[in-house]
Design a protein around this motif. Structure first.
Motif, short mmCIF file in Angstrom:
data_model
loop_
_atom_site.label_atom_id
_atom_site.label_comp_id
_atom_site.label_asym_id
_atom_site.label_seq_id
_atom_site.Cartn_x
_atom_site.Cartn_y
_atom_site.Cartn_z
N PHE A 283 0.83 -1.19 0.00
CA PHE A 283 0.00 0.00 0.00
C PHE A 283 0.87 1.25 0.00
O PHE A 283 1.95 1.28 0.61
CB PHE A 283 -0.91 0.01 1.23
N GLU A 284 0.39 2.29 -0.67
CA GLU A 284 1.13 3.55 -0.71
C GLU A 284 1.24 4.16 0.69
O GLU A 284 2.29 4.71 1.06
CB GLU A 284 0.42 4.52 -1.66
N VAL A 285 0.17 4.05 1.46
CA VAL A 285 0.19 4.46 2.87
C VAL A 285 -0.47 3.35 3.67
O VAL A 285 -1.25 2.56 3.13
CB VAL A 285 -0.56 5.79 3.09
N GLU A 286 -0.17 3.29 4.96
CA GLU A 286 -0.74 2.24 5.79
C GLU A 286 -2.26 2.38 5.86
O GLU A 286 -2.78 3.44 6.20
CB GLU A 286 -0.16 2.31 7.20
N PRO A 287 -2.99 1.31 5.52
CA PRO A 287 -4.46 1.39 5.50
C PRO A 287 -5.04 1.58 6.90
O PRO A 287 -4.57 1.00 7.87
CB PRO A 287 -4.88 0.04 4.91
N GLN A 288 -6.08 2.39 6.98
CA GLN A 288 -6.85 2.56 8.20
C GLN A 288 -8.32 2.29 7.87
O GLN A 288 -8.79 2.65 6.79
CB GLN A 288 -6.71 3.99 8.75
N GLY A 312 0.48 -3.27 8.57
CA GLY A 312 1.13 -2.05 8.11
C GLY A 312 0.83 -1.82 6.64
O GLY A 312 -0.31 -1.92 6.19
N LYS A 313 1.88 -1.55 5.87
CA LYS A 313 1.72 -1.27 4.44
C LYS A 313 1.76 -2.54 3.59
O LYS A 313 1.62 -2.48 2.37
CB LYS A 313 2.82 -0.31 3.98
N SER A 329 -6.37 0.14 -6.81
CA SER A 329 -6.70 0.92 -5.62
C SER A 329 -7.74 0.19 -4.79
O SER A 329 -8.44 -0.70 -5.28
CB SER A 329 -7.23 2.31 -6.00
N THR A 332 -11.50 2.31 1.43
CA THR A 332 -11.68 1.98 2.84
C THR A 332 -13.13 2.21 3.26
O THR A 332 -13.94 2.72 2.48
CB THR A 332 -10.75 2.84 3.72
N GLU A 336 -12.06 6.49 1.66
CA GLU A 336 -10.74 6.88 1.16
C GLU A 336 -10.24 5.88 0.12
O GLU A 336 -10.37 4.66 0.30
CB GLU A 336 -9.75 6.96 2.32
N LEU A 338 -7.19 4.17 -1.62
CA LEU A 338 -5.77 3.92 -1.39
C LEU A 338 -5.14 3.26 -2.61
O LEU A 338 -5.67 2.27 -3.13
CB LEU A 338 -5.57 3.02 -0.17
#
Length: 352
Positions: A283-288, A312-313, A329, A332, A336, A338
């Protein structure tokens, strides 16, 4: 033998015993080749004090012990791999238990061991959340067979020892007090060792490290390698062994005889094409706020697969191979979008 070698060449990146299942002539050579393969994985040189390893206690894994004169024939009818080869020369095995529709119920690692009387037993490692369920299912199939089945997770802890960097050197005395079973990971020989023990200090001493490393770090490295494990990555009754890379990871034998779910697995392999597989994600940023099973889409909005798990990522997804190289992509729960990148594990065989 010449006929066998011609089959093995097609697996240039990963020549394993279970790649030579295409004819009866090959089957005569399988057991001896597998023994050589496993032995070669264990031929590391010794170097006291080597610290290129990390030892991870795996609380997410449980252990079931099977003993008795009918253990091998009993398991042969239940799992995808040839349990008869497990012994002193081949101490561990990767396999799966399927339902009658050929879908994965449990991913299993089996180890040869001995009980307090010196008799051979099999230790079966599985997801810790399903040990009770697994024991009940096997007892249901046992009928009159002489097999003792027991959950021994309280006395047998699972550890993974992963190699980090530098030249591979190993100092492991499996006679150390506390180590019950120790062998290279049967799924992927580059993915360290699997140990069952009742003393974490013995495991650390055997691999020349002082302290344990978190289980989370183990799962990160596992996801980076593209290895599925447990009920999150392989939801019971909702995935197939070939899509879960069971063949690539030495988990299926196509000539050992019938087992539950065997017909669909064999037919799919010999006549079909596996269009979806478990693949690593970054993932480009850690998923929430992202749920397991979240849909992965291409830039044109086409569904490419589902997220199975992440730490994490890093994550794992069941993806359509044809879509995996596209811009992907994941949305979430909060809406969002991702960006995520899929990759092909280097241990996949070259089938081009």
């Amino acid at each position: 033998m010449r006929h066998l070698l011609s089959h093995l060449r097609s697996f240039s990146k990963r020549a394993t015993i279970w790649s030579c299942y295409k004819c009866k002539q090959c089957q005569q050579c399988c057991t001896s080749l597998n023994a050589l393969s496993i032995q070669s994985q264990r031929s590391y040189s010794s170097d006291e004090g080597e610290t290129n390893w990390s030892v991870h206690p795996l609380a997410s894994r449980g252990v079931v012990r099977l003993g008795g004169t009918d253990t091998i024939p009993f398991l042969q009818g239940l799992v995808t791999n040839d349990v008869a080869v497990v012994g002193e020369k081949i101490p561990s095995l990767y396999t799966m238990m399927l339902n009658v529709q050929g879908r994965v119920l449990y991913d299993l690692l089996m180890y040869h061991s001995t009980d307090v009387t010196g008799k051979s037993v099999l230790l079966m490692e599985c997801d810790a959340t399903v040990t009770d369920e697994l024991v009940k299912l096997m007892k249901r199939y046992k009928i009159r067979k002489k097999v003792d089945i027991a959950d021994v997770s309280d006395d047998h802890k699972v550890y993974a020892a992963l190699y980090q960097s530098g030249e591979i050197k190993l100092s492991l005395d499996k006679q150390l007090s506390g180590i019950i079973s120790a062998s290279p990971d049967p799924r992927l020989n580059s993915f360290g060792w699997r140990i069952i023990a009742n003393s974490s200090q013995s495991v650390c001493t055997g691999f020349g490290v002082k302290d344990e490393t978190s289980e989370e770090e183990y799962h990160i490295q596992r996801y980076q390698s593209g290895i599925g494990e447990g009920v999150v990555d392989m939801p019971p009754g909702n995935c197939f062994p070939l899509e879960s890379n069971a063949v690539y990871l030495n988990g299926v034998c196509f000539h050992k005889g019938c087992y539950i779910g065997q017909e669909l697995t064999a037919r799919t392999f010999h006549t079909g094409v596996t269009r979806k597989r478990l693949m690593p994600l970054l993932f480009e940023v850690e998923p929430q706020n992202m749920t397991v099973g979240a849909n992965i889409s291409t830039e044109k909005g086409k569904s490419a697969g589902k997220v199975r798990g992440h730490v994490g990522k890093y994550g794992l997804a069941l993806l359509r191979i044809a879509e995996a190289s596209k811009n992907l992509s994941v949305k979430t729960e909060t809406g969002e979008q991702l960006v995520v990148e899929a990759s092909t594990p280097e241990w996949w065989p070259d089938e081009s």
